[in-house]
Every structure is written in C-alpha cells, then in structure tokens.
Design a protein around this motif. Structure first.
Motif, PDB file in Angstrom:
ATOM      1  N   ILE A 122      47.165  33.360  30.145  1.00  0.00           N
ATOM      2  CA  ILE A 122      48.601  33.158  30.302  1.00  0.00           C
ATOM      3  C   ILE A 122      48.783  31.659  30.490  1.00  0.00           C
ATOM      4  CG2 ILE A 122      50.640  33.707  31.676  1.00  0.00           C
ATOM      5  CD1 ILE A 122      49.510  36.240  30.580  1.00  0.00           C
ATOM      6  N   ASN A 125      50.476  28.107  31.472  1.00  0.00           N
ATOM      7  CA  ASN A 125      51.416  27.528  32.429  1.00  0.00           C
ATOM      8  C   ASN A 125      52.643  27.106  31.639  1.00  0.00           C
ATOM      9  OD1 ASN A 125      52.874  25.382  33.780  1.00  0.00           O
ATOM     10  ND2 ASN A 125      51.235  25.400  35.285  1.00  0.00           N
ATOM     11  N   GLN A 135      46.277  26.544  31.865  1.00  0.00           N
ATOM     12  CA  GLN A 135      46.434  27.953  32.194  1.00  0.00           C
ATOM     13  C   GLN A 135      47.312  28.161  33.421  1.00  0.00           C
ATOM     14  OE1 GLN A 135      43.310  30.785  31.973  1.00  0.00           O
ATOM     15  NE2 GLN A 135      41.936  29.397  30.883  1.00  0.00           N
ATOM     16  N   ASN A 136      47.983  29.269  33.447  1.00  0.00           N
ATOM     17  CA  ASN A 136      48.689  29.702  34.649  1.00  0.00           C
ATOM     18  C   ASN A 136      47.624  30.104  35.654  1.00  0.00           C
ATOM     19  OD1 ASN A 136      49.716  31.635  36.593  1.00  0.00           O
ATOM     20  ND2 ASN A 136      51.607  31.580  35.421  1.00  0.00           N
ATOM     21  N   VAL A 137      47.547  29.350  36.728  1.00  0.00           N
ATOM     22  CA  VAL A 137      46.420  29.515  37.646  1.00  0.00           C
ATOM     23  C   VAL A 137      46.506  30.829  38.429  1.00  0.00           C
ATOM     24  CG1 VAL A 137      47.379  28.294  39.633  1.00  0.00           C
ATOM     25  CG2 VAL A 137      44.926  28.230  39.215  1.00  0.00           C
ATOM     26  N   LEU A 138      47.718  31.304  38.667  1.00  0.00           N
ATOM     27  CA  LEU A 138      47.851  32.581  39.375  1.00  0.00           C
ATOM     28  C   LEU A 138      47.310  33.717  38.524  1.00  0.00           C
ATOM     29  CD1 LEU A 138      51.392  32.003  40.866  1.00  0.00           C
ATOM     30  CD2 LEU A 138      49.261  32.142  42.155  1.00  0.00           C
ATOM     31  N   ALA A 139      47.548  33.626  37.227  1.00  0.00           N
ATOM     32  CA  ALA A 139      47.033  34.655  36.328  1.00  0.00           C
ATOM     33  C   ALA A 139      45.527  34.541  36.170  1.00  0.00           C
ATOM     34  CB  ALA A 139      47.719  34.553  34.976  1.00  0.00           C
ATOM     35  N   SER A 140      45.046  33.310  35.989  1.00  0.00           N
ATOM     36  CA  SER A 140      43.632  33.169  35.639  1.00  0.00           C
ATOM     37  C   SER A 140      42.701  33.378  36.831  1.00  0.00           C
ATOM     38  CB  SER A 140      43.369  31.812  34.999  1.00  0.00           C
ATOM     39  OG  SER A 140      43.598  30.767  35.919  1.00  0.00           O
ATOM     40  N   ARG A 141      43.151  33.019  38.030  1.00  0.00           N
ATOM     41  CA  ARG A 141      42.248  33.099  39.180  1.00  0.00           C
ATOM     42  C   ARG A 141      42.524  34.246  40.137  1.00  0.00           C
ATOM     43  NH1 ARG A 141      39.471  27.939  40.118  1.00  0.00           N
ATOM     44  NH2 ARG A 141      38.724  28.875  42.046  1.00  0.00           N
ATOM     45  N   TYR A 142      43.748  34.721  40.211  1.00  0.00           N
ATOM     46  CA  TYR A 142      44.084  35.622  41.313  1.00  0.00           C
ATOM     47  C   TYR A 142      44.563  37.011  40.887  1.00  0.00           C
ATOM     48  CZ  TYR A 142      43.858  31.084  43.622  1.00  0.00           C
ATOM     49  OH  TYR A 142      43.431  29.865  44.065  1.00  0.00           O
ATOM     50  N   ALA A 143      45.370  37.063  39.826  1.00  0.00           N
ATOM     51  CA  ALA A 143      45.932  38.365  39.442  1.00  0.00           C
ATOM     52  C   ALA A 143      44.901  39.180  38.659  1.00  0.00           C
ATOM     53  CB  ALA A 143      47.195  38.158  38.621  1.00  0.00           C
ATOM     54  N   SER A 144      45.138  40.479  38.604  1.00  0.00           N
ATOM     55  CA  SER A 144      44.227  41.361  37.875  1.00  0.00           C
ATOM     56  C   SER A 144      44.639  41.443  36.410  1.00  0.00           C
ATOM     57  CB  SER A 144      44.274  42.766  38.480  1.00  0.00           C
ATOM     58  OG  SER A 144      45.528  43.359  38.187  1.00  0.00           O
ATOM     59  N   ILE A 157      48.485  41.351  34.143  1.00  0.00           N
ATOM     60  CA  ILE A 157      48.616  40.267  33.169  1.00  0.00           C
ATOM     61  C   ILE A 157      49.028  40.789  31.801  1.00  0.00           C
ATOM     62  CG2 ILE A 157      47.202  38.628  31.869  1.00  0.00           C
ATOM     63  CD1 ILE A 157      45.853  37.905  34.477  1.00  0.00           C
TER      64      ILE A 157
END
Lengths: 477, 477, 477, 477
Positions: B7, B9, C8-17, C21
């Motif tokens: 995804i 940014n 990258q969207n860091v919340l998507a790449s590192r934290y969300a499942s 996504i």
C-alpha cells in the motif's frame, strides 16, 4: 448575564497562580486597555495631534481606579461596552482624548495581545525559576548512582542528577524556542477595519509616514520589538497557535519528569512530597500518592486540547477576517496560560518537597547491577586470561540461573557475582567484582559531566532573569 | 514483509514532490546513514583512532552505490538489519571501520535527524520561493481595487495586491519562526544506550574531552549548529513536536489564501487556474472548480492530525526512554514533511496559473461601493453646507430604499448615488460622487504601501535563498 | 506517478494484517467496485431496465480477474481512470451494461463506504477474538492475588484475573458502541451530482418509487441495513468521524492494558513475551523489553491524530460539497483501520505469549500486604477486646517504624505483623495475622465474581462471532 | 481560594443556557449528590440495612436547601469537603444515615456521571427541538429553487428546503448515535477503592447477591439502564470520550449549515437575522454580518479541542487508576456540554430569525440556469432533429462566448438561451428554453420528496420528545 449562576474557570480557580490571573480578570483587562489608550495618546501627541500633556498625566493618574459596578451601569445605559469604558475613563480623568481614530478591532486585538505579552513575560521568568530549581536538585544529586532504565527495565547505570538534567535538556530546548518567540512577538498595531489604516490616515490627513511612526511609537511604549504591517481586520491567528504551541512545548520536559517520578514512586525510590514526616495519610502511612505529578500530566493533556483549538484558528481566515475565532480565543488563550502556569506552580512545589529513598535506590542497584556489569566482567575475565567463548557461555549460563532464582523462585539477593567468582572459567574474584560498583565512571560514563553542563548552562541563563531566583510557588489547592 | 500487498503512502505518491521523497526512500535513507558513518569516521580519525584516510575515501567513493536487493538478502541471512547494511557498505569499500562504538540508537536517532534536517533545508528554500512568487503577484496587483470583506460581506475597500500581501504577512511570521527553529536544530549526537556516552568513552579510553570533540566534529561535518548534551536513550521527542508545529504554521497563510480563493471563485472574481482557455471542462465550461485550493485546505487538516500525533510524543518519556514513540514518528514525521511539501507544490502551481476577472471585480465594486462611501459622502455633504442630522437621515433613508430595491426586488444597479444626488438634503453632485471611486487613497488607505512593504521584505529575504528564484512546481496529479 | 520512488504506507507494511490490507490495495478496491456495479445492475434489472441476466453472470464470472497493468495502459490512453476500469471490466465480460446513470461520486463514495464497511466487519470479529482471548486469561488467573494499585502505589488487594477483566470492561463498552455503529452504518446510495438523484430519475423516466427501490435493493445486496436519503454531493463526513472515533475507542482498553503491563514488567511481575525460554536477548537475558506493549501505545497515539483529521472533515461542508475532504479521507480512513488492526494483532500476540512471575507477585504482596491489612487487624483487635484508640495508635506507630526500616534502611522484609503481634495493645496473634492472607475474600471482595461475570459476558457475546474463536495473529514484524 | 480573583468560565457565562449550567454549579452539584445519597439509602433500606423510612423522607424534604456559605464554613473547620457536606445534610435532616460504606470515588465518580447523564438528557430534548425547527423551515421552503453548488460554484439545481434537509440528514445521523449512547450510558456503581466492592461487601456481611442488587436498585432510582461490573478505582475514561465525541458529532450538521449560511450571506441570498427591519446596523444598513453562524463554527472548534482532551484520558489508565484525569475531566466535560448547548441555543435563534432574499436567489438562478440546462437542451435539440455533434459544438461555442461576455466584460445578463435559439443548429425555441425553468422536476430531481422524507422522519422522532416542541432559545449575549 444578570442572574445567571457563575461557573468559575477551573484552571484559574484551582491551578493557576494569582500572578497570571490578574491580566485576565475583568479589572486587569481594563487596566491594560487604559495602558494601551495612554500609549496611543502619547504617540499621537508626539506626532502632532492636539492632546495636552496634562490630559495624558490625568489619565495615567487614574489608570488603576477601576470600578466595575459603575462601568457595568454605564454599559446598561449605553448598551455598548467600549463606549461605557471610554466614558468612565474620561470622566475619571476629566478629559476626552482617548480612542481617537481607533476601530473596535484596533482596541480588542491589541489589548488581547497585551494580555498575552504580559503573561508570556511572567511565564518566561517563572520557567527560568523552574530550570534553576531543577538545576539545584541535579547538582546536589549528580553522583547518586541509579539504575538507568529503557523500556522501563534496567539498561545501564546513570545518576539521579543526570536523570534530572535529562528532563532539563528537554526544558532547555523548549525555553530557547519560547524565548525566541517572545522576543519577536509582533504587535498588530492600529490598522482599522480591514487593515488599511484608513481611520488613522484620515486623522493624520493622509500622512503615511506619521501613521507608521505612530505604530512604532505605540509598540515601543508597550515593549514590543516587532510590528505587523499587512494585516486584515485581525492579526493572523496562526500567531496564537505559535504561542500556544510554544507553551505546550514548555510542558514536555516537566511532564516527562512527572511521569518518571510516578514510576519511581511505584518502586519506592522517590517521593514527590516529604512534608508530613515522610509518610502518606494518617490511616495509610505507606501510601504516598504522586498526586502533584499526576496533576502535571493532566494539565499537559489540557494543553494538548488547547493547541488543537489554536490549530482550528490557523489558516481559517475568510477574506479580511471575521469573528468565528472569537469564542475559541476566549477559551484557548487564557486557559493555555493558566494551564502552563499551573504546571510550573506544581513543578516548583515538587522540587521543594521531593526526596529520594537512598536505601531503596541501593537495593534496586544491588538487584540489577550484576546483570549490567556482565560486559565489563567479560572484558576483565578475558584480560585475566579467560577464553572469550568460554567466559561468555559461563556468564550467560549463570545469568539465566540467577534470573531463574530471582524471578521464578523469588530470591531477593542477586548471586550472579558469587556464582561467577566460583566458576573457574571466570578468573576474576568476588572482591574485584564487588569493587566494580565503586568504580562509577566505568559505568556511568559522562553522566556527571553532563549534569554539570546542564547546571552551568542554567546558571548562565538565569543571569538574564535575576527575579527567577526568588520565585516561590503559591500553596497548591 | 514478503508477499504482503504494497500500500503506497498516499501523501508521497500523490502530493509530495520527488525532491523531498528522496530522503525518505529506503535508498535515500541508506545514503544518509553512510554519510553519517563517514562523518563519524572522519571525526574519530581526527581524534586519534586508527582509521586510515584511504579507508574513508574508499567509503566515500561507494556511498551512493545502493543495491537494495543485495542488502535484503544479507538481512535474511544475518537476521539483523543494521549488521546487513554495515557488511554491505564495508564490502563495497573493502574496509571495516564504520560503526565504532555506536549503539543502535546512536544510529537511528541521528539518521532520522539527518533526514529531518535535510528535508527542512529543502522546505526552507521552497517556502522562500512561495513567498517570492506571491510577492510577484502582490506587486503586479497592488492597485487593483477590491471590495474588502469582513464577516464575508463588504466592509471597506482594499486592493487585490494588499489581500495577497495579507496572506503573505501570515506566511512571513511562520517563516521567521521556522527559520529560527531550523537554524538551531540540535543534533542528539553519540550518546549510547542511556545517554551517558559509555561506549564512546570506552573507545577513547575515558577521555571526556575527546568524546565531546567527537560530537562537535560530527555535528559540524553534517551541518548542525547545535548539539544536545544531556539526553537519555533518545533525544527529547518534544523536538519533533517543535518541528511539526512549525511545519503546520507554515501552512496557515497558504491555507487562508486558498480558502479565500474558493470564496472569490464562488463569486467569479478569480480563478485558481486559467490553463484550458479560461474555461472549466468541455461539457461544463462555466464550472471552474477550485480543486487545488481545496487540496491545500485538505492537506492542512492532515497536518493538524500529525501535530496531534507529535503532541502524543511530548512529555511521554519514561525514565531514559523506550520505543512507544517509534510507530508515531514513522508516520508523523515523513507525513508532515510530505504534506507541507504538497501544500507548497500546489500553491506554487496556483500562483503560476491563477487569474482575476477584472470586470467581475468592478461589478462587485459598483454594487457595494456606494454603501461603503456613505461616511465620506456624509463628510463631504457637511463640508458643502448640509446639516449633519438631516444628511445622516437622508443617507440612511436612501440606503435602506436602495437595499430594498436590490435585495428584495433584485435590481442589479446600485442607485444610491443617484438618489442622494437628487435629494436636496445632500448638496453633493452625482459627478462628485462618481468621481470618488477614482480617488483611491481616500478609500484604500495604506493598502498599496503595505503591499510594497511586503514585496520589499520578501526581496530582502530571498537574497538568502538565490535558488528559490528558480523553483518550479512538479506537475500536480 | 511513473518514476517516482515508492514510499510504502508504514502502517500497512509493518503493523496491519494482510486481511485488512486487501480491501485497500488497488486490486482489492477494483474488486469491490465491480461488486458494486454488479449490485447496481441487478437492482436495475429487477426494476425493469433492459439488462440480460447472462450479462450479469458474465460480469460476475470475471469479477476477480484484475490485471492492473492492462488497466493502467487503458488509463494512459483514455486519460480517465473510471472509464479505463469500465472498459476493462466490460471487455472481460463481453457486455456493456455497467455504470448506468451513475455520476463519479455515486461510484467513489459508495465504493469507499464498501471498503470501510467490509473492513469494519473484519474488525468486529477480530475484536471479539481479542475479548475472547482476554477472557481466557482472566478466567485462568481469577484467583491469583495481586497488590491493587492506585496512584501507582499499593491500595487494596485484587486479583490478576480481575485486573484483566477491568481492561475487558473498557473493551466491552467500546465494543457495544462499535457494534451499534456498524449495525446501522448507512449507505449513501445513488444520489447524483448534488444529491437530487437527477440521473437515476432520468434513467427511470421520473419514477421516484423505482429510484428509491433501486437504492434499497443495492443496499440489501451489499449488506447495509440503512440508507441515507437527503445528502448532497457526498455523504456527511461526520459519519467518517463517527467510525474513526469508534475505532479509537476500541483501542482504549487495550492501551490501558499495555501501559499496565509495561508498569508491571518494570517490577518483574509479568512479561509480555515468554518465547525465548523466558529470557531477553542472548547478551542481556535479564532485559525483557515490553516492546509490543509500547507498540500498542504508539499506535494509539497515531489513532488520536487520525481522529483529529476526521474532526477536520466534520461540519466543514460548503453548500452541496467539494473535495477538500479528499486527501484527508485518503489518509485518515485506511490508516485508522490499519492502526486498530495493528493494535489487535499485537494484543492477540501478547495474550498468547505473556506470562507472570508468581514468586515476584508474592514478594510484592508480602511487602505490602501487612500495610493493606491494618484496617482488618484493627477491627479484629477490637473484637478481641482491644481499645479502639490504643489499637489505632499502635498500628500507626508500628507502620511508620516498619516503613522507616524498609524505605530508609532498605530492609526487604515487612515486619509489621511481627511487631503488632508483639505489642500487647494488639490482642491478635502472629499466626492469625499470617492466616489472613489465605482468607482472600476478606480482601479481594467481589474480584473473582466480577471476573466471572466478564468471562460469561464474553462467552455470550462470542456466540455471535464463531469465527472469532479461531483467529490467530500474523507474526509481528 | 479565598481572595483569588474570580475568572468566569466563558462558555458558561456567554454561550450556554441557564438550563444546563444548573447541573454544574456548586449548588446544582450538591443537589445531585444528595439525590445520589438518597438513592443509596433507599436501596440499602430495601436490602435490609437499618435505615428508617422517616429518615429518608426527612432527607428528601431538605434536599434542595443548599446554603453554600454554611457548607464552606464547615469545610474550613473540618478541612474535608465531603465530610462538610455530609454533616450539613445530616443536620438539616436530623438523621445520620447517608454515605454508608461509600469511598470517596464511589461518591465523586457517580455524582459526575449523574451530572453528565442529566445534562445529556437535556441536550437530547433540545437537539430534537433543533431538528424540529429545521424541519419546519425545510418544509416551508421545499419548493424554492436554488442553484446547487459543488466546489462553491454552480453545479445543478436543488431547492432551499432540500439544502436544509441535507444538513438535517447530518444531524439525524448524529442524533441516532447520540441517543443510542445515552440510552445505554452505564453507571459505575458502588465499587470501592480498587473496584472490588470491599466496603459494601463488609456492610452486607459478604452477601454478594445483595451488593449486586444494591447497585441495580441505585441505577434504577437514578434512571440508568446499564451498570458497569468490573471497574477499578474509576470507570473507564474512554466512556467520557464516547460522550464528548458524540457531542462533537451533534455539532457537525449545524456547523455545515452555519458555514453555508455564511457563504450565502456573502452572495446576499440569505440572512441569519432579520430582526431590525432587515438591515444591518444603523450606520451600515447594508452590512448584515453572520455573527451567530460564526459563533457556531467557533464553538465547534472548541469542541474539537475538548474531544482531544478526552482522547488524552482514554487508554491512559495505570493499574487500578489515579487522578491524572482529574483536571482534564473538570475542564473537558462541562465545557463540552456548555459548548454544544451554546451551539444549539444559537442555532435555534437563527432558525427563528433567518430569512431569504427571493429576488436575489432568482437573479443567481437566472445567471446560472442556462449553463446548467445545456444537457437538457442538447437532448431536446436532438429530439427535435438536430445532429448530436453539431448541437454539442453549438452549445459549447455559445457557452464560451457567453461566459466571455459575462466574466470578461461584466455583462450581467446570461444570453445563452437567446444565442442558442438564434442558432439554426439548435432547433429549439427561446420560449421552450425559458419554459424549462418552470419544469422544476426536470432539474431538481427528488429534492422535494427528499425534503418531505426528512420532515416526516423528524415528525416521527419528535413524538418521543413532546417537550421539544415548546423549547425557545434564551436571548443571545
């Protein structure tokens, strides 16, 4: 408003000091308004308007005679608040020379800036006092060994003084920023209804140079170093954000300090207040609550909300402006000043009354030091002839065993040194290990020097604010 | 992360320029990290560590050779990201001298500061460009009469140039604050795991002076003017707030500008974009949407949320620190930089493409001017012999009648002048009244001079940023 | 966008499942768009439009065939994103029946609502799983005595299970609110450019009943229970606030849990992760950092900033609407969903891996229990014949003495019971005092029953979400 | 507090109504506290505690006799605020039966919830009144044609009633959410110092069933439908967030309404207040400022800041709780209630006093309608035999020419119909084109029916709140 139940502003009544409140009371605001009118008259007179100096003197003499009831009764008669205050001041002085060529915003915006400016000056000195008191504590405790913690668990040694200096570092950054903002805080000036200075130009018959000089003189009389030159009906509200954001930043270091005291109190290493014979309440002497620190953290949350309100003012101007900012500024500006003042009052009180439990700090150190010293012991063991791999394995093995004993079985003594000394893979004696704790510098690095640098930085800074040395907090409610 | 859908940014991909993105890409960050390692080596060498200058040169030569795939495969093998990057850089250079005495935070905190610092430098120049382009527009339009509005309704005359300068004033305040913050932006430096510099002291065998000199040298190599001296595991996160709050403040003037353009476009006085032959879309040529201005206002709301996140970092430190700030900083710092960059890119585009509809502005003026001129007409009528009370009554009477015709009956012409001239209570002729509009200065006050002051202030400021004159926005998506 | 470095969207790449996504990837969004088009066609067909059922089947068959590269190349050719996707879908299906009477907002707003709706459904189940796992832990630990703390210092006894249930109570309140919001989450529907449904009315030749039925059918196909009926260009953006605020509220109980684990880990009472043989890293086995809990607290701060952005959308509509909300929604909506998903993933992981150190909890209890038992001892002493005043004095006297020994001298054993038993003013034996600790209920009150009530409430709740029992977190990065 | 200057809460003194203030005055709070004590006694009596019914009656009789001065003098003597109020109430009643088994938090948390609950009930009814008044306006104006605008420029036709209904839709969503929250607003209950109900259990000699029944009875007496069962020292503060967020959401639709009125007033289409003979001030009759709408928008910004504060309370609990939330709740809770109350008071006033300028609305329509009708004309021309391409070209050509005349040359009449009728490519007469405007439904779609649906939805809703029909705002200050 008559007959409506009065609800007090709780930040003013419970947390802020009387010093800052004075600028925001009805009476205090009227006095500042009169100060402004006088500054304008003086400037107008110096630029040739026909205002006798006796008139100005007469106004100055009665400046502080504020009779709210009389002003209110005038207001009811005139149905206009500004006119009521003009009439009152003029009648007191016996002249009619104030408010020439001023529009309503020329008055309100400048007075509010004056309220802000005077409040900020007061805050600057009090914050210097906070730094000063903190530096005193840091200096006195620069050598007190402490288990430094990251992730809330033991990491490396530091000192109690250094930990205090660390919060001071945060405060110093904020203070540098705050002072820069205060030093350049600009006055809107006399700009008229849409900012074009039409009325003052009319008053001075089109003499633009005089209109500019007028403003410069007023700014100088009031103590401002900078003037805005191209505003609309109002000064840009982002300036309010700049101020409130800086106030919030002032709270950060103090807030981290308070949070850490709350943590340390939970381990009985420190107490925020030693007033009542070092005990809590009569029925629960063991319970020493860090209520003042909690208060600081709470007030910081309030400040966040006020920053948020100030953001809602920024970048929201339509054309030359309107009053959708009015209620926001009535709430956010005084409340932010009260909140930071309350934080500083509480912080100063804590700095006076706090104390440490040295024996508890030592217990904590004894529990954790052996683990923190393993890197050093490994190095020393190797110097004494041990094989790196073997020594490393021994240390890891014993560390885990000791942890097991302590965490699983609840043993309170850390026997890592004993175990290592007894292990032949580690050619380093128990005496040597126990002695390590006395060789501070091997473990606290530059902590003491950093603390000293903090202390000397503050000493230098405080020279600019001699009054700061004498500031005492008002009793907390 | 393998296999996970990417995804993007959205602030980076749709709004920010490639200029600022470079510092936040994986590759860009690696290059900055290498820049930092080189600065550390140079400083260590100058202070006596045994690092040959050829080694440093070798590292410098390969600094920009970044092969992400190879680094990733090392990381999979080593299961440690920093080690992977160290190994890669060393192998490229053919030496092993980087990262001496550094802890993990010594790397991450300083690199992140470098990313921030470089981004801020880029923003400073671009903001100067924004001011410069705005000043050009203000200068070119300083004489264009405009109905000034407060409360979104006509108040007094101003000029289009002055209105632009007014938003420029807001921007200047923000820029002054931002530049001060950037100039003193302090580097954390090499402080070790809890801030006591234990590892560097060990490396330099306890020589505290050298450890301090080391940091000073590194800061100088990287361009920082100030060094922190008493931090914990991390630098105080309130510094991130300081930066992000300053970025938000940069957006305020631009945001008020954008909001006002949206208002003016609704009256067909102005359009943000004249690209396609001064029309909207092919099927709706009349519909010229202020989408770019809306974008600016939207990005400003994003910035507010990021300030909020930064507040959540401030005053939240436990002891010497932890990583509860990590995810917040990963989001808020780059996003804030991308958002303000997107705002500036959009603003620069609008300044290039916007235009006014002079005939519409004149219509608006004709509709409102007679009302705005009544104070002057009253004065002139009295000068010509009218009685004040009578003249005032006549003006009020006719004003209301004209308003009635216009608002209730929909008449488009404002006949107030005609009516007043025909009323014998007003001894002032229609010609004289109509001529008033040409006597600008009676109505716009200092608007032109204020605009000129804005223009000259910007000229002066831009001298410090010669590159700003050449900046062009990237095409908007 | 070509050539621009991807951030990258860091919340998507590192934290969300990866589960959540999917709805926000380019591909996932296209599939939902096609689902929407199909629902519209079905409804249009049922209401009499000439759309053959084979066509709908053909579209359904290719719904999941998404070739992004081909869509992009169409877009470059057509210079219109929606047209490109229409063309692609039609060519795949071999028909041209989609997108009849739809405006651009009819597509975007409804699709975005579908993305939100599907994400919320997924979150609802995962939150039920969080409650379920927490209840398991609470049930298993309902009897484990624990020193309850207020102000971070010992207050009264509680149990570890009850403490967990307490955080669960917070979560239950949030879940009740969230579920109510999801259940009634309303679809904007097909409303056209300014909300008047002009285009669908034209399509159905003015048959208003059919236009309403059309929307009802579409809503039903997609699973929405409620339809908006009087919107403008867009649905009210306060609805986005409602959703994001509810997501934030979901984070509160988990966040308090995480904060408390961090506190307890600092006292070695508990660890968030027991994976590697109950030790920290290899070189620092004692250092078990609560990094996952810190992550939760960090993600919660991110959520705060996103709530703030959502507030910036609410109450900001001009007339029938515009796109100043666009960038805000692109950031705040997916990021809020990713953040809460990341919080839940982390929480589920902790619940799987956490553990307590019973011996340490007992040590803590032994240290504090005697102080907490003084009220009971006073009562018992009186029952055994002691004078109230005398007994009270004795207890206070000895409590302070013991505190002195422990805090000032560092004694680790709490000798209050010994001292009291030895004092003749207290006719209550050491055995009796020591036995108190076994009489739980005298000290923990309803803790166990409250825990059971939590467990049974969750059991009931989870019946609605049988999938929740099987949810496992993805590995944390 | 003695001697400290009183600063009033400005939201209470200037914006909120006396109705809501009553619950937050010192006196009002004391009355609620007594209501709570009475509810507790009744429940305790019913469950067997020895409390005579005469005692309860005696307390009830003096419940509203509040003598603040006497309470304060007791407080000075006792140095304990709660004890002072207990003593006063008991002396008034002549009994000593209140406050049995209650801890300090049992009192404060429940009383504060009662203040909140009563305030929310009042707000619910007033909001219903707002919807009712808005629906009246929408009904009365459902047929008034209006140029619908997106991006603040003309888009399609709508009606004034529909535009009002559109803001009503926003309000309905918020109201549905708010009412759901109020209906299930849960009481903390009597839970003791750490939430385990230790003291009530002691009072009822360990009878858990009775302790639960006690709470259920108290909740029922006070009107709560739900009880929390597993709290700590306090109820989860996320509940305060839930409430304040819902209050904020209530403000959204009203705020969008206010913003749009400000826009429309700028075009002289509408005025928020027609009180003074439809003119502004005496000296500037043309200047009708939308100050009340600006006030609404300002109060909404205040609410945002208070939501932010409430977020700062959520997820911040340490163990069983502390008082770092105290100052935040003292500020945020009453202020949020005052702010939304002020918004509703202002909104109700506007709804009473606002009005439109029909001739101006028609002018605006005439200016824009021809552009908005081109799609229809194209269709009609084709029906009358025109070639699509030719007709399209003709329309585009003339549209641009007319725009040119109007925007570039300032022509006020839109001559598009004239031009098209004269062009032989468009076989559609001027009469036919002019007649289009009368065929509303071709252009406003479902606007009227949507308005009616809003009106009937509100009628239904208001049945639950008969008092809402009679609510009148207090005079604005």
């Amino acid at each position: 408003m008559a007959g409506k139940t009065i609800i007090q502003n709780v930040l003013a009544s419970r947390y802020a000091s009387s010093g800052i409140i004075q600028y925001w009371s009805e009476e205090g605001k009227i006095i500042l308004e009169r100060e402004f009118w006088i500054a304008v008259m003086k400037a107008q007179r110096e630029l040739g308007l026909d205002i006798p100096s006796e008139a100005i003197e007469a106004y100055e003499k009665v400046r502080n005679q504020v009779d709210l009831a009389r002003i209110r009764s005038r207001e009811e008669k005139l149905r206009h608040d500004v006119k009521a205050r003009i009439e009152e001041f003029c009648e007191l002085a016996g002249y009619e020379h104030i408010h020439k060529g001023l529009t309503s915003r020329d008055l309100t915006d400048n007075i509010e800036q004056l309220q802000i400016f005077r409040s900020l000056q007061l805050i600057e000195v009090k914050y210097a006092a906070c730094l000063y008191q903190l530096a005193q504590q840091a200096a006195a405790n620069k050598d007190i060994l402490l288990t430094g913690r990251t992730h809330n668990v033991p990491a490396q040694l530091t000192t109690w003084g250094k930990r205090l200096a660390m919060f001071g570092q945060d405060m110093l950054i904020a203070f540098q920023n705050f002072s820069a903002i205060l030093a350049k805080y600009p006055l809107r000036g006399i700009k008229g209804a849409v900012g074009t200075q039409l009325d003052q130009l009319t008053l001075f018959e089109g003499d633009k140079r005089k209109v500019r000089r007028l403003e410069e003189k007023i700014a100088a009389f009031l103590g401002f170093q900078q003037l805005l030159f191209a505003v609309g009906q109002v000064y840009p509200r982002s300036l309010d954000f700049e101020v409130i954001a800086a106030l919030f930043q002032l709270s950060a270091g103090i807030s981290s300090f308070a949070r850490t005291i709350r943590l340390m109190a939970g381990q009985e290493l420190v107490s925020e207040g030693f007033k009542q014979g070092q005990i809590g309440s009569s029925s629960m002497p063991h319970k020493m609550n860090s209520r003042s620190c909690e208060r600081i953290n709470g007030l910081q949350v309030v400040l966040k909300g006020l920053v948020e309100m100030a953001m809602g003012l920024s970048g929201e101007q339509w054309n030359e402006g309107d009053v959708s900012c009015s209620v926001v500024r009535r709430v956010a500006i005084p409340d932010a000043l009260f909140a930071i003042d309350g934080i500083m009052e509480t912080f100063l009180t804590i700095l006076q009354e706090m104390g440490i439990f040295p024996a508890m700090i030592t217990n904590d150190l004894n529990r954790n030091f052996p683990f923190l010293a393993t890197t050093t012991i490994l190095m020393e063991a190797i110097k004494h002839g041990a094989g790196r791999e073997e020594a490393h394995a021994a240390i890891k093995e014993h560390s885990i065993a000791v942890l097991q004993e302590m965490r699983q079985q609840g043993k309170t003594e850390n026997e890592l040194f004993k175990r290592l000394a007894a292990d032949e893979r580690i050619p380093y004696s128990l005496e040597e290990m126990n002695a390590l704790l006395n060789e501070h510098e091997k473990f606290i690095g530059n902590a003491v020097m950093q603390t000293e640098q903090f202390v000397s930085t503050v000493s230098e800074l405080v020279k600019r604010f001699p009054q700061a040395l004498k500031i005492k907090p008002e009793p907390l409610l």
